[in-house]
Design a protein around this motif. Structure first.
Motif, PDB file in Angstrom:
ATOM      1  N   UNK A  33       1.010  -1.163  -0.015  1.00  0.00           N
ATOM      2  CA  UNK A  33       0.149   0.026   0.042  1.00  0.00           C
ATOM      3  C   UNK A  33       0.806   1.411   0.040  1.00  0.00           C
ATOM      4  N   UNK A  34       1.746   1.223   0.882  1.00  0.00           N
ATOM      5  CA  UNK A  34       2.760   2.437   0.898  1.00  0.00           C
ATOM      6  C   UNK A  34       3.538   2.547  -0.370  1.00  0.00           C
ATOM      7  N   UNK A  35       4.085   1.457  -0.756  1.00  0.00           N
ATOM      8  CA  UNK A  35       4.733   1.546  -2.242  1.00  0.00           C
ATOM      9  C   UNK A  35       3.929   2.291  -3.327  1.00  0.00           C
ATOM     10  N   UNK A  36       2.454   1.562  -3.315  1.00  0.00           N
ATOM     11  CA  UNK A  36       1.547   2.162  -4.279  1.00  0.00           C
ATOM     12  C   UNK A  36       1.252   3.542  -4.213  1.00  0.00           C
ATOM     13  N   UNK A  37       1.115   4.143  -2.940  1.00  0.00           N
ATOM     14  CA  UNK A  37       0.984   5.658  -2.779  1.00  0.00           C
ATOM     15  C   UNK A  37       1.991   6.222  -2.990  1.00  0.00           C
ATOM     16  N   UNK A  38       3.244   5.944  -2.477  1.00  0.00           N
ATOM     17  CA  UNK A  38       4.482   6.758  -2.807  1.00  0.00           C
ATOM     18  C   UNK A  38       4.682   6.775  -4.758  1.00  0.00           C
ATOM     19  N   UNK A  54       8.861   4.047  -9.662  1.00  0.00           N
ATOM     20  CA  UNK A  54       7.751   3.591  -8.956  1.00  0.00           C
ATOM     21  C   UNK A  54       7.498   2.150  -9.505  1.00  0.00           C
ATOM     22  N   UNK A  55       7.823   2.003 -10.901  1.00  0.00           N
ATOM     23  CA  UNK A  55       7.651   0.448 -10.905  1.00  0.00           C
ATOM     24  C   UNK A  55       8.869  -0.393 -10.503  1.00  0.00           C
ATOM     25  N   UNK A  56      10.103   0.157 -10.520  1.00  0.00           N
ATOM     26  CA  UNK A  56      11.120  -0.402  -9.978  1.00  0.00           C
ATOM     27  C   UNK A  56      10.970  -0.682  -8.486  1.00  0.00           C
ATOM     28  N   UNK A  57      10.405   0.092  -7.714  1.00  0.00           N
ATOM     29  CA  UNK A  57      10.202  -0.057  -6.254  1.00  0.00           C
ATOM     30  C   UNK A  57       9.144  -1.195  -6.079  1.00  0.00           C
ATOM     31  N   UNK A  58       8.125  -1.243  -6.748  1.00  0.00           N
ATOM     32  CA  UNK A  58       7.160  -2.242  -6.841  1.00  0.00           C
ATOM     33  C   UNK A  58       7.763  -3.547  -6.955  1.00  0.00           C
ATOM     34  N   UNK A  59       8.605  -3.668  -8.193  1.00  0.00           N
ATOM     35  CA  UNK A  59       9.368  -5.061  -8.569  1.00  0.00           C
ATOM     36  C   UNK A  59      10.073  -5.606  -7.467  1.00  0.00           C
ATOM     37  N   UNK A  60      10.775  -4.478  -6.918  1.00  0.00           N
ATOM     38  CA  UNK A  60      11.984  -4.763  -5.798  1.00  0.00           C
ATOM     39  C   UNK A  60      11.126  -5.441  -4.683  1.00  0.00           C
ATOM     40  N   UNK A  72       5.636 -17.857  -3.378  1.00  0.00           N
ATOM     41  CA  UNK A  72       4.686 -16.909  -3.978  1.00  0.00           C
ATOM     42  C   UNK A  72       3.881 -16.097  -3.324  1.00  0.00           C
ATOM     43  N   UNK A  73       3.378 -16.281  -1.950  1.00  0.00           N
ATOM     44  CA  UNK A  73       2.548 -15.762  -1.337  1.00  0.00           C
ATOM     45  C   UNK A  73       3.235 -14.355  -0.834  1.00  0.00           C
ATOM     46  N   UNK A  74       4.625 -14.531  -1.020  1.00  0.00           N
ATOM     47  CA  UNK A  74       5.245 -13.209  -0.315  1.00  0.00           C
ATOM     48  C   UNK A  74       5.410 -12.294  -1.538  1.00  0.00           C
ATOM     49  N   UNK A  75       5.286 -12.503  -2.990  1.00  0.00           N
ATOM     50  CA  UNK A  75       5.049 -11.649  -3.807  1.00  0.00           C
ATOM     51  C   UNK A  75       3.563 -11.104  -4.289  1.00  0.00           C
ATOM     52  N   UNK A  76       2.613 -11.974  -3.843  1.00  0.00           N
ATOM     53  CA  UNK A  76       1.367 -11.758  -4.178  1.00  0.00           C
ATOM     54  C   UNK A  76       0.635 -10.626  -3.043  1.00  0.00           C
ATOM     55  N   UNK A  77       1.299 -10.819  -1.713  1.00  0.00           N
ATOM     56  CA  UNK A  77       0.606  -9.928  -0.724  1.00  0.00           C
ATOM     57  C   UNK A  77       0.978  -8.445  -1.031  1.00  0.00           C
ATOM     58  N   UNK A  78       2.334  -8.128  -1.316  1.00  0.00           N
ATOM     59  CA  UNK A  78       2.637  -6.811  -1.726  1.00  0.00           C
ATOM     60  C   UNK A  78       1.662  -6.355  -2.875  1.00  0.00           C
ATOM     61  N   UNK A  79       1.804  -7.152  -3.746  1.00  0.00           N
ATOM     62  CA  UNK A  79       0.983  -6.619  -5.291  1.00  0.00           C
ATOM     63  C   UNK A  79      -0.320  -6.366  -4.751  1.00  0.00           C
ATOM     64  N   UNK A  83      -2.358  -2.742  -5.667  1.00  0.00           N
ATOM     65  CA  UNK A  83      -3.362  -2.668  -6.429  1.00  0.00           C
ATOM     66  C   UNK A  83      -4.503  -1.846  -5.932  1.00  0.00           C
ATOM     67  N   UNK A  84      -4.818  -2.318  -4.412  1.00  0.00           N
ATOM     68  CA  UNK A  84      -5.934  -1.977  -3.805  1.00  0.00           C
ATOM     69  C   UNK A  84      -5.595  -0.488  -3.687  1.00  0.00           C
ATOM     70  N   UNK A  85      -4.407  -0.095  -3.400  1.00  0.00           N
ATOM     71  CA  UNK A  85      -4.205   1.540  -3.029  1.00  0.00           C
ATOM     72  C   UNK A  85      -4.269   2.162  -4.395  1.00  0.00           C
TER      73      UNK A  85
END
Length: 138
Positions: A33-38, A54-60, A72-79, A83-85
């Motif tokens: 959520x924080x990375x999406x807002x930023x 912004x896209x590199x931050x999300x990928x990282x 894979x759940x560790x990648x799905x949770x921040x994604x 998306x919600x943010x």
């Protein structure tokens, strides 16, 4: 070799998630959520560098979360948090304020961020079985 040793991981029962793992996924969700807002604020400010940042931050975050969680759940949770943010930020307010302008950079951020989330969740390593019995040729 026993038949239980030959069973695949898909045939094994699911284990109850521990409280620590659930807290880690919740933390990754909040970081998403924080990375999406930023990213929403940065992407239009320094175009095109802000968009790439912004896209590199999300990928990282997604790949780092997958590596830290070991699934894979560790990648799905921040994604999911990202998306919600971002979806909530696309709505305009009654005062007429909005975060995303109707320009190509905003669309690239929205669609590119979703593509990055899918790519990271796909590339993340899933659980791998342990031991010599799972190696081919043994």
């Amino acid at each position: 070799m026993k038949s239980a040793e030959r069973s695949s991981m898909l045939a094994q029962p699911l284990h109850r998630p521990s409280l620590g793992r659930a807290a880690a996924y919740l933390g990754l969700f909040v970081l998403g959520v924080v990375v999406g807002i930023a990213g929403a604020l940065v992407q239009s400010g320094w175009f095109p560098g802000g968009l790439l940042l912004a896209l590199a931050g999300e990928a990282g975050l997604c790949l780092g979360g997958a590596r830290a969680a070991g699934s894979r759940g560790g990648a799905v949770a921040p994604a999911g948090g990202w998306m919600i943010a971002v979806i909530l930020l696309t709505a305009s307010r009654p005062e007429g304020d909005f975060v995303f302008a109707a320009e190509s950079g905003s669309y690239l951020f929205l669609l590119g961020g979703m593509a990055v989330a899918v790519i990271c969740a796909t590339l993340a390593q899933g659980r791998q079985p342990d031991g010599d019995a799972v190696r081919l040729g043994k």
